[in-house]
Design a protein around this motif. Structure first.
Motif, PDB file in Angstrom:
ATOM      1  N   LEU A 115       0.849  -1.185   0.000  1.00 11.73           N
ATOM      2  CA  LEU A 115       0.000   0.000   0.000  1.00 11.73           C
ATOM      3  C   LEU A 115       0.888   1.239   0.000  1.00 11.73           C
ATOM      4  N   TYR A 116       0.596   2.158  -0.904  1.00 12.73           N
ATOM      5  CA  TYR A 116       1.459   3.320  -1.086  1.00 12.73           C
ATOM      6  C   TYR A 116       0.670   4.611  -0.850  1.00 12.73           C
ATOM      7  N   LYS A 117       1.308   5.518  -0.159  1.00 18.53           N
ATOM      8  CA  LYS A 117       0.707   6.805   0.166  1.00 18.53           C
ATOM      9  C   LYS A 117       0.347   7.576  -1.104  1.00 18.53           C
ATOM     10  N   THR A 118      -0.771   8.266  -1.060  1.00 16.83           N
ATOM     11  CA  THR A 118      -1.189   9.062  -2.201  1.00 16.83           C
ATOM     12  C   THR A 118      -1.613  10.447  -1.734  1.00 16.83           C
ATOM     13  N   SER A 119      -1.660  11.388  -2.662  1.00 19.07           N
ATOM     14  CA  SER A 119      -2.177  12.718  -2.361  1.00 19.07           C
ATOM     15  C   SER A 119      -3.648  12.738  -2.748  1.00 19.07           C
ATOM     16  N   PHE A 120      -4.510  13.001  -1.776  1.00 20.80           N
ATOM     17  CA  PHE A 120      -5.942  12.940  -2.057  1.00 20.80           C
ATOM     18  C   PHE A 120      -6.690  13.929  -1.182  1.00 20.80           C
ATOM     19  N   SER A 121      -7.534  14.723  -1.795  1.00 21.36           N
ATOM     20  CA  SER A 121      -8.417  15.655  -1.100  1.00 21.36           C
ATOM     21  C   SER A 121      -9.838  15.387  -1.565  1.00 21.36           C
ATOM     22  N   LYS A 122     -10.752  15.182  -0.639  1.00 20.80           N
ATOM     23  CA  LYS A 122     -12.147  14.920  -1.030  1.00 20.80           C
ATOM     24  C   LYS A 122     -12.723  16.106  -1.793  1.00 20.80           C
ATOM     25  N   TYR A 123     -12.566  17.307  -1.224  1.00 20.35           N
ATOM     26  CA  TYR A 123     -13.088  18.502  -1.882  1.00 20.35           C
ATOM     27  C   TYR A 123     -12.352  18.752  -3.196  1.00 20.35           C
ATOM     28  N   GLY A 124     -11.023  18.603  -3.178  1.00 17.68           N
ATOM     29  CA  GLY A 124     -10.246  18.818  -4.385  1.00 17.68           C
ATOM     30  C   GLY A 124     -10.630  17.859  -5.495  1.00 17.68           C
ATOM     31  N   THR A 125     -10.815  16.588  -5.150  1.00 17.07           N
ATOM     32  CA  THR A 125     -11.207  15.587  -6.148  1.00 17.07           C
ATOM     33  C   THR A 125     -12.605  15.877  -6.672  1.00 17.07           C
ATOM     34  N   ALA A 126     -13.515  16.275  -5.773  1.00 16.38           N
ATOM     35  CA  ALA A 126     -14.869  16.611  -6.204  1.00 16.38           C
ATOM     36  C   ALA A 126     -14.851  17.793  -7.170  1.00 16.38           C
ATOM     37  N   TYR A 127     -14.026  18.791  -6.883  1.00 14.37           N
ATOM     38  CA  TYR A 127     -13.929  19.959  -7.771  1.00 14.37           C
ATOM     39  C   TYR A 127     -13.355  19.552  -9.127  1.00 14.37           C
ATOM     40  N   ARG A 128     -12.282  18.780  -9.112  1.00 11.41           N
ATOM     41  CA  ARG A 128     -11.594  18.421 -10.355  1.00 11.41           C
ATOM     42  C   ARG A 128     -12.425  17.496 -11.236  1.00 11.41           C
ATOM     43  N   THR A 129     -13.154  16.549 -10.646  1.00 13.11           N
ATOM     44  CA  THR A 129     -13.837  15.522 -11.431  1.00 13.11           C
ATOM     45  C   THR A 129     -15.329  15.784 -11.641  1.00 13.11           C
ATOM     46  N   ILE A 130     -15.929  16.634 -10.800  1.00 14.20           N
ATOM     47  CA  ILE A 130     -17.376  16.848 -10.898  1.00 14.20           C
ATOM     48  C   ILE A 130     -17.717  18.327 -11.123  1.00 14.20           C
ATOM     49  N   ILE A 131     -17.248  19.202 -10.223  1.00 13.44           N
ATOM     50  CA  ILE A 131     -17.667  20.601 -10.251  1.00 13.44           C
ATOM     51  C   ILE A 131     -17.102  21.340 -11.461  1.00 13.44           C
ATOM     52  N   TYR A 132     -15.774  21.260 -11.681  1.00  9.78           N
ATOM     53  CA  TYR A 132     -15.169  21.998 -12.787  1.00  9.78           C
ATOM     54  C   TYR A 132     -15.658  21.511 -14.151  1.00  9.78           C
ATOM     55  N   PRO A 133     -15.741  20.194 -14.395  1.00  7.65           N
ATOM     56  CA  PRO A 133     -16.292  19.755 -15.681  1.00  7.65           C
ATOM     57  C   PRO A 133     -17.725  20.254 -15.903  1.00  7.65           C
ATOM     58  N   GLN A 134     -18.527  20.307 -14.839  1.00  5.04           N
ATOM     59  CA  GLN A 134     -19.888  20.815 -14.984  1.00  5.04           C
ATOM     60  C   GLN A 134     -19.887  22.310 -15.308  1.00  5.04           C
ATOM     61  N   MET A 135     -18.979  23.062 -14.683  1.00  6.68           N
ATOM     62  CA  MET A 135     -18.865  24.489 -14.971  1.00  6.68           C
ATOM     63  C   MET A 135     -18.488  24.720 -16.434  1.00  6.68           C
ATOM     64  N   LYS A 136     -17.558  23.928 -16.950  1.00  4.34           N
ATOM     65  CA  LYS A 136     -17.150  24.056 -18.355  1.00  4.34           C
ATOM     66  C   LYS A 136     -18.314  23.732 -19.288  1.00  4.34           C
ATOM     67  N   LYS A 137     -19.052  22.715 -18.921  1.00  5.02           N
ATOM     68  CA  LYS A 137     -20.202  22.315 -19.738  1.00  5.02           C
ATOM     69  C   LYS A 137     -21.249  23.410 -19.782  1.00  5.02           C
ATOM     70  N   GLU A 138     -21.523  24.017 -18.627  1.00  2.00           N
ATOM     71  CA  GLU A 138     -22.510  25.088 -18.558  1.00  2.00           C
ATOM     72  C   GLU A 138     -22.036  26.320 -19.308  1.00  2.00           C
ATOM     73  N   ALA A 139     -20.708  26.616 -19.218  1.00  2.00           N
ATOM     74  CA  ALA A 139     -20.169  27.767 -19.936  1.00  2.00           C
ATOM     75  C   ALA A 139     -20.267  27.581 -21.436  1.00  2.00           C
ATOM     76  N   ALA A 140     -19.981  26.368 -21.899  1.00  2.00           N
ATOM     77  CA  ALA A 140     -20.062  26.079 -23.340  1.00  2.00           C
ATOM     78  C   ALA A 140     -21.503  26.150 -23.825  1.00  2.00           C
ATOM     79  N   TYR A 141     -22.438  25.714 -22.976  1.00  2.00           N
ATOM     80  CA  TYR A 141     -23.839  25.717 -23.358  1.00  2.00           C
ATOM     81  C   TYR A 141     -24.379  27.132 -23.484  1.00  2.00           C
ATOM     82  N   SER A 142     -23.897  28.046 -22.601  1.00  2.00           N
ATOM     83  CA  SER A 142     -24.400  29.417 -22.598  1.00  2.00           C
ATOM     84  C   SER A 142     -23.662  30.318 -23.585  1.00  2.00           C
ATOM     85  N   ALA A 143     -22.544  29.840 -24.150  1.00  2.00           N
ATOM     86  CA  ALA A 143     -21.744  30.674 -25.057  1.00  2.00           C
ATOM     87  C   ALA A 143     -22.482  30.904 -26.391  1.00  2.00           C
TER      88      ALA A 143
END
Length: 240
Positions: free
Chosen positions: A212-240
């Motif tokens: 087992l190897y140590k990793t860098s992991f943030s719950k909020y950071g991962t949620a932002y990178r994989t869920i929140i930011y992609p949704q923001m990009k999608k909404e921005a593209a839709y409204s452009a």
């Protein structure tokens, strides 16, 4: 009830499969015991700026980073005890300050609708944080199922296992049900080792044995990178 309010420790994180988790649980049994709460649903509301300045800064992996959240260990009512937590990390050491308050008072304070009902050094630190970043608002609700283990030798060594990590950006209330989009793949658990000093030799042996190897992991950071930011990009593209 007295609560610990100041923490200074290392927090080491490992992503495990279901089989790896079961193996580790078996191996730590002689040394650790499940705490009195058993399996607990933890609810968190993270506060951030409109541009998500705090989480974006955290994802840059700086030497110093900080965040503010309100946490509940149960589905909260307005008078339930929750924790306003200011968490900082500097050169791999985690410093956490927290204040126990009724849920309504905590939300009103952090949202800027009232002053903190208690006067303390920790309250002053949170107030400085709020002034420094300006207007902070609830940014995300994160919940997860936790099993926490303490060391039988009465040391401060702890191990926690979190799974069913869920994220959402609506109904940002600690009094709501735990639901949202999964942050981790199904069957994956996050193990955290929390200690003020070195890892016990028996735990180091388990980590080595199970590879087992140590990793860098943030719950909020991962949620932002994989869920929140992609949704923001999608909404921005839709409204452009």
């Amino acid at each position: 009830m007295a609560y610990q309010t100041i923490f200074k420790r290392y927090e080491l994180k490992y992503l495990l499969t279901k089989a790896q988790k079961e193996k580790v649980l078996q191996e730590i049994r002689p040394y650790m015991a499940l705490d009195q709460y058993g399996r607990t649903t933890i609810r968190n509301i993270y506060f951030d700026t409109e541009s998500y300045r705090l989480v974006r800064r955290s994802l840059e992996a700086p030497a110093y980073k900080e965040k503010l959240r309100i946490r509940s260990y149960c589905r909260a009512a307005p008078d339930s005890t929750v924790f306003v937590e200011l968490k900082k990390k500097y050169q791999k050491v985690v410093y956490k300050r927290r204040i126990a308050l009724p849920e309504q008072a905590a939300m009103d304070w952090v949202a800027g609708r009232r002053s903190c009902p208690e006067s303390s050094q920790i309250a002053a630190e949170v107030d400085y944080f709020l002034r420094y970043y300006g207007s902070l608002t609830p940014a995300v609700f994160l919940s997860y199922e936790r099993e926490a283990f303490y060391s039988k030798d009465q040391s401060d060594f702890r191990v926690t296992f979190d799974d069913t990590i869920l994220c959402r950006q609506k109904e940002l209330s600690l009094g709501s049900e735990a639901y949202g989009l999964p942050v981790l793949p199904e069957g994956t658990a996050l193990m955290e080792i929390k200690c003020s000093g070195g890892i016990p030799m028996w735990m180091a042996h388990i980590l080595s044995q199970e590879r087992l190897y140590k990793t860098s992991f943030s719950k909020y950071g991962t949620a932002y990178r994989t869920i929140i930011y992609p949704q923001m990009k999608k909404e921005a593209a839709y409204s452009a």
